[in-house]
Write an enzyme that holds these catalytic residues in place. Sequence first.
Site, PDB file in Angstrom:
ATOM      1  CB  VAL A 214      -0.924   0.033   1.241  1.00  0.00           C
ATOM      2  CG1 VAL A 214      -1.788   1.296   1.220  1.00  0.00           C
ATOM      3  CG2 VAL A 214      -1.794  -1.207   1.314  1.00  0.00           C
ATOM      4  CG  HIS A 215       2.723   2.992  -3.191  1.00  0.00           C
ATOM      5  ND1 HIS A 215       2.244   1.891  -3.854  1.00  0.00           N
ATOM      6  CD2 HIS A 215       2.968   3.927  -4.147  1.00  0.00           C
ATOM      7  CE1 HIS A 215       2.209   2.135  -5.154  1.00  0.00           C
ATOM      8  NE2 HIS A 215       2.631   3.363  -5.355  1.00  0.00           N
TER       9      HIS A 215
END
Length: 383
Positions: A214-215
């Site tokens: 997740v970024h």
Amino acid sequence: MCPPPPPARTLAPASVAVVLGTRPELVKLAPLIHELGDAARLVHTGQHWDETMSGRFLRDLGLPRPELLTGVGGRPRAGQIAQSLGQLDAAFAEDRPAAVVVQGDTNATLAGALAANARGIPLVHVEAGLRSFDRAMPEEHNRVMVDHVADLLCAATTGNAANLRAESLDEERIALTGNTVVEVVRRQLPDADARAALLAAHGVAPDGYVLATVHRPENTDTAGALRAVLTELDRIARAGTPVLFPMHPRTRAAVERFALDGLLARIAVTGPVGYAEFLGLARHAALLVSDSGGVQEECTVLGRPLLVVRRSTERPEAVEAGFAALVPPGPALGDLAADWLADSPERLARLAATPSPYGDGLASARIAALTARLSERPVPAAA
């Protein structure tokens, strides 16, 4: 897609400026840089640069040390583009390339395209024609603008080419090349023994864990969105499936800022991993959960299912081919993960027999040959 054409001529050393600024661009352009050989002049804007991660990617991918711009990272979008554009313009004025290559939709991509256009240098856009049709995404604006100034539009899929034609771009500028991701994954995936050792080091079994990344700002810039994602990853772990979570620096900072550390107690959090290591882990995951554009392509080569935690995607091919599903943060993510894990053996068998929609692994040869031909065109007279 037809076989790659032979190069029009041998390109001079350092005559093709490959402009990039992020680690995903390093990954996706690596096979093209290798194909160009000593003709490639690698220019890194520094949009994402740190010696630990970017330097590691250069070494892992066998890429030369780039020309590195300064003062770009950490600025807002307009500042990154402006700072990169000024330095690229000066670099191209001093040492004019025969062609400029950019990839995708980053701020570095747009800066490289504008610098080439301002100097009348032939411009190649790798992965042209991606469209999310979501104007809230800064990347959507970048990719549209680059497509409209590029001289060669390298469309990875027929859908990408159709998007370009729908915007009335000239047919002679469009080439269906396939996607370099196929070559990257095939070359960088560790062998079976190395993958077995990797899984053992992480304490997981083949087809028995979830790999998550997740970024993107839409999932990390607000406490509510990040909490929703982490809550569902925790829910998967509580149900008995191990969750490996290589955490991006932006995500780690957000977890600390929003005091969400408690949601990580049952998740196996690691630092960022190298690209080959990530592929090795992804190859044997029962399920991938990610907001990454690259993972949406890589999963189709690896034959693994993916839940895309985003509200829209510019890469619908993985969804259309049955590899992926688009799901928002929140309970729907955990519900769908549970459903897909419940029928994991059947799903994995089906995906193993499904070809990737991204081509035959010859994209880089096609793009290199087309770039050589483009570089022979006469330079238009200055206005």
